[in-house]
Write an enzyme that holds these catalytic residues in place. Sequence first.
Site, short mmCIF file in Angstrom:
data_model
loop_
_atom_site.label_atom_id
_atom_site.label_comp_id
_atom_site.label_asym_id
_atom_site.label_seq_id
_atom_site.Cartn_x
_atom_site.Cartn_y
_atom_site.Cartn_z
N HIS A 204 0.84 -1.20 0.00
CA HIS A 204 0.00 0.00 0.00
C HIS A 204 0.88 1.25 0.00
O HIS A 204 2.08 1.19 0.24
CB HIS A 204 -0.92 0.02 1.22
N LYS B 44 -0.68 4.68 4.40
CA LYS B 44 -1.56 3.67 4.97
C LYS B 44 -1.24 3.48 6.45
O LYS B 44 -0.09 3.21 6.82
CB LYS B 44 -1.37 2.35 4.21
#
Length: 274
Positions: free
Chosen positions: A160, A164
Amino acid sequence: MSEPLKAAVIGASGRLGRLIMAELIRRPDFELVAGVVRHDSIMLGADLGELAGGPLTGQETSVSMIEAADAADVVIDVSSPQASAAFARQLVERGGPPLVCGVTGLDADQQAMLSEAAKAGPVFYARNFSLGAAVMAWLTAEAARYLPAEQFDLEIVETHHRRKADAPSGTALNVGEAAARARGLTLDRHAIFDRPRTGGTRPVGDIGFSAIRGGAAVGEHSALFLGAFEEVEVRHRANDRFIFARGAVEAARWITGREAGLYGMEDMLGLPRS
């Protein structure tokens, strides 16, 4: 043509909240009636349309979850675990409206509040609103059912963007839970989140997690079944955050009019429960 479904968004200033509002504004079968932000948000009082990247709507963000719920036929919550639990508690007290929740990082007590709210009305909970990610979790469970833990180790790897907040992601945990259930295990007892640099061995049945954070990656998840002589990989990659907004809005449409209960992507897609 039936009247548009009135929808409110909690967590309206976040990236996903803005995308959801843009999708609601775009669709003729919905009417965006409220957007809720934190009391200390610099976006408090911002026009919903402008916040969503479009023309002005004349409606401004507010801090009142109750006023938003009163104005809406369905509420989409993409805020924070604390705010989500508080709103779920209010839903229990007032008995609705239907709730779509996509908040990740909920602890056991906060999850319990969602389950309690589902006794008063329909609640749709998903850690990931992507249709493809839901199918990926189901496929992983099916693979885990037929590839025995004694022969195939399972590793879940996810990537990610650098901002995140939770690791591993809610989607990775969802995939791991589905695989664990398929093998008759509980993820709490068999998940490996940290490994020692030396001296570590792998117990049979344990599920390993690796989280990569960096850049602007939207989200990628892989379930790797690693055997001595062969390997199987189930993989999903999100190329645009729009898929999450679209999935959330589809969930809002699907859950409206349902009986009280806790629902998920498997229910909406008609997938067999793993």
